[in-house]
Design a protein around this motif. Structure first.
Motif, PDB file in Angstrom:
ATOM      1  N   PHE A  68       0.371  -1.252   0.208  1.00 48.47           N
ATOM      2  CA  PHE A  68       0.055  -0.076  -0.282  1.00 48.47           C
ATOM      3  C   PHE A  68       0.826   1.154  -0.036  1.00 48.47           C
ATOM      4  O   PHE A  68       1.013   2.608  -0.635  1.00 48.47           O
ATOM      5  N   TRP A  69       1.975   1.453   0.888  1.00 47.05           N
ATOM      6  CA  TRP A  69       2.690   3.020   1.000  1.00 47.05           C
ATOM      7  C   TRP A  69       4.039   2.803  -0.185  1.00 47.05           C
ATOM      8  O   TRP A  69       4.370   4.052  -0.340  1.00 47.05           O
ATOM      9  N   VAL A  70       3.791   1.667  -0.869  1.00 48.02           N
ATOM     10  CA  VAL A  70       4.614   1.357  -1.722  1.00 48.02           C
ATOM     11  C   VAL A  70       4.668   1.054  -3.418  1.00 48.02           C
ATOM     12  O   VAL A  70       4.497   0.012  -3.575  1.00 48.02           O
ATOM     13  N   GLY A  71       4.060   1.836  -3.915  1.00 57.64           N
ATOM     14  CA  GLY A  71       3.324   1.866  -5.378  1.00 57.64           C
ATOM     15  C   GLY A  71       4.490   2.204  -6.787  1.00 57.64           C
ATOM     16  O   GLY A  71       5.538   1.725  -6.538  1.00 57.64           O
ATOM     17  N   ARG A  72       3.329   1.828  -7.774  1.00 59.08           N
ATOM     18  CA  ARG A  72       4.448   1.676  -8.877  1.00 59.08           C
ATOM     19  C   ARG A  72       4.967   2.806  -9.448  1.00 59.08           C
ATOM     20  O   ARG A  72       5.897   3.096  -9.952  1.00 59.08           O
ATOM     21  N   ASP A  73       4.323   4.175  -9.299  1.00 57.61           N
ATOM     22  CA  ASP A  73       5.123   5.238  -9.500  1.00 57.61           C
ATOM     23  C   ASP A  73       6.159   5.395  -9.486  1.00 57.61           C
ATOM     24  O   ASP A  73       7.822   5.575  -9.702  1.00 57.61           O
ATOM     25  N   TYR A  74       6.682   5.411  -7.638  1.00 56.29           N
ATOM     26  CA  TYR A  74       7.977   5.302  -7.305  1.00 56.29           C
ATOM     27  C   TYR A  74       8.356   4.006  -7.468  1.00 56.29           C
ATOM     28  O   TYR A  74       9.522   4.389  -8.344  1.00 56.29           O
ATOM     29  N   LEU A  75       8.243   3.181  -7.785  1.00 56.16           N
ATOM     30  CA  LEU A  75       9.380   2.075  -8.385  1.00 56.16           C
ATOM     31  C   LEU A  75       9.415   1.730  -9.726  1.00 56.16           C
ATOM     32  O   LEU A  75      10.340   1.723 -10.359  1.00 56.16           O
ATOM     33  N   MET A  76       8.705   2.730 -10.215  1.00 55.99           N
ATOM     34  CA  MET A  76       9.028   3.093 -11.721  1.00 55.99           C
ATOM     35  C   MET A  76      10.383   3.718 -11.730  1.00 55.99           C
ATOM     36  O   MET A  76      11.189   3.720 -12.342  1.00 55.99           O
ATOM     37  N   GLU A  77      10.011   5.058 -11.225  1.00 54.79           N
ATOM     38  CA  GLU A  77      11.085   6.092 -10.675  1.00 54.79           C
ATOM     39  C   GLU A  77      12.661   5.603 -10.491  1.00 54.79           C
ATOM     40  O   GLU A  77      13.761   5.193 -10.767  1.00 54.79           O
ATOM     41  N   VAL A  78      12.919   4.199  -9.946  1.00 50.81           N
ATOM     42  CA  VAL A  78      13.762   3.334  -9.320  1.00 50.81           C
ATOM     43  C   VAL A  78      14.181   2.937  -9.712  1.00 50.81           C
ATOM     44  O   VAL A  78      15.027   2.841 -10.563  1.00 50.81           O
ATOM     45  N   VAL A  79      13.362   2.120 -11.088  1.00 53.99           N
ATOM     46  CA  VAL A  79      13.942   1.122 -12.414  1.00 53.99           C
ATOM     47  C   VAL A  79      14.414   1.797 -13.384  1.00 53.99           C
ATOM     48  O   VAL A  79      15.508   2.220 -14.002  1.00 53.99           O
ATOM     49  N   ARG A  80      13.831   3.881 -13.621  1.00 53.39           N
ATOM     50  CA  ARG A  80      13.976   4.650 -14.674  1.00 53.39           C
ATOM     51  C   ARG A  80      15.478   4.713 -13.963  1.00 53.39           C
ATOM     52  O   ARG A  80      16.536   5.368 -15.062  1.00 53.39           O
ATOM     53  N   GLU A  81      15.870   4.813 -12.304  1.00 58.04           N
ATOM     54  CA  GLU A  81      17.392   5.502 -12.321  1.00 58.04           C
ATOM     55  C   GLU A  81      17.911   4.708 -12.827  1.00 58.04           C
ATOM     56  O   GLU A  81      19.322   4.869 -13.275  1.00 58.04           O
TER      57      GLU A  81
END
Length: 298
Positions: A68-81
């Motif tokens: 719930f706290w760690v969602g798609r948008d943030y994890l996609m940012e990690v992958v992009r980095e």
């Protein structure tokens, strides 16, 4: 017309309200910093590294805790980095999902209805370049065998090999190094099995979710790099206090970062996500970029 009350504020009321504001400020800063992603660059030299692996780059992430706290948008940012970085190998050191928690913490966790496993797999499927290897953490194994096997199958479907008390040989020309990986230390870790097919004198990288794996490594077992997570760097890192809440055997030594061992190094990644409360202070989420070099090379 009076805009302000002439009634004096008592000392008790002042302190009480000041405490409330401090708690709100602390929570607000911690919430904002939970996604303050940092890329740490670590250069390590080894005399026994095969020359063909000089400059080999490893990207490590850990503790995604898709929830719930760690969602798609943030994890996609990690992958992009990660995809911006030059790399030869990407490793994920466990707790990819947030599995079962005990009854105390369940009172604080939002009710989870979405399929966060499918979401994180969809995100990780966007990782590009190089070999990709993962190991399981305690949360990946705590939700039962069905979830555990589904997670492993889905990771491998998107090109991420899961090492379960096993190893993988990486070759460059006629030279090689080995990556060994264990299941979670609290569940089904078998270090001896993970290393059984690795020749004693080969360069070794060990992946294990918890740094407690170091307690089972004898001095004669020459592991060059051990990569772990689990601690979140304390998540809310208050010196001399947070260590008492980190569930490992030696939290003062293995809270976060690079540790020189009698032989080789251990690195404890601060992780990507958060557990239970969506706060981080003095323990920013981390992507680690290792460059390993043969000692004496320029």
């Amino acid at each position: 017309m009076k805009f302000f009350s002439s009634e004096k504020i008592s000392r008790r009321s002042f302190l009480k309200n000041g405490f409330r504001l401090s708690v709100l400020a602390f929570g607000g800063i911690g919430y904002e910093r939970r996604n303050n992603l940092k890329t740490e660059h670590v250069n390590l030299g080894f005399p026994n590294l095969p020359p063909s692996f000089h400059g080999f780059r490893i990207i490590q992430i850990s503790d995604l805790h898709a929830s719930f706290w760690v969602g798609r948008d943030y994890l996609m940012e990690v992958v992009r980095e990660i995809n911006k970085l030059k790399k030869d190998l990407v490793v994920i050191t466990g707790d990819i999902i947030t599995g079962s928690v005990n009854n105390f913490w369940k009172r604080w966790m939002p009710k989870i209805e979405n399929d966060y496993l499918s979401m994180v797999i969809d995100v990780l499927g966007n990782l590009d370049g190089g070999d990709k290897i993962a190991v399981l953490g305690n949360h990946d194994q705590w939700d039962g065998k069905k979830t555990e096997l589904r997670l492993v199958g889905e990771l491998e479907r998107v090109g991420i090999q899961v090492l379960r008390n096993s190893s993988k040989k990486l070759s460059r020309g006629l030279s090689s190094l080995y990556v060994a990986g264990t299941d979670d230390y609290w569940v089904s870790c078998d270090l001896e099995k993970a290393l059984c097919r690795v020749p004693q004198n080969e360069f070794k990288i060990l992946l294990c979710h918890s740094p407690d794996v170091r307690t089972g490594i004898k001095n004669e077992t020459k592991i060059d790099i051990t990569l772990c997570g689990h601690t979140h760097g304390g998540q809310v890192a208050i010196p001399f206090i947070s260590q008492h809440f980190i569930p490992i055997k030696d939290p003062f030594r293995y809270q976060a970062g690079l540790i020189k061992e009698p032989y080789g190094y251990t690195y404890v990644n601060r992780g990507i996500g958060t557990l239970v409360f969506p706060f981080r202070l003095a323990a920013s989420p981390e992507i680690t970029c290792f460059t390993i070099q043969k000692s004496g090379s320029v």
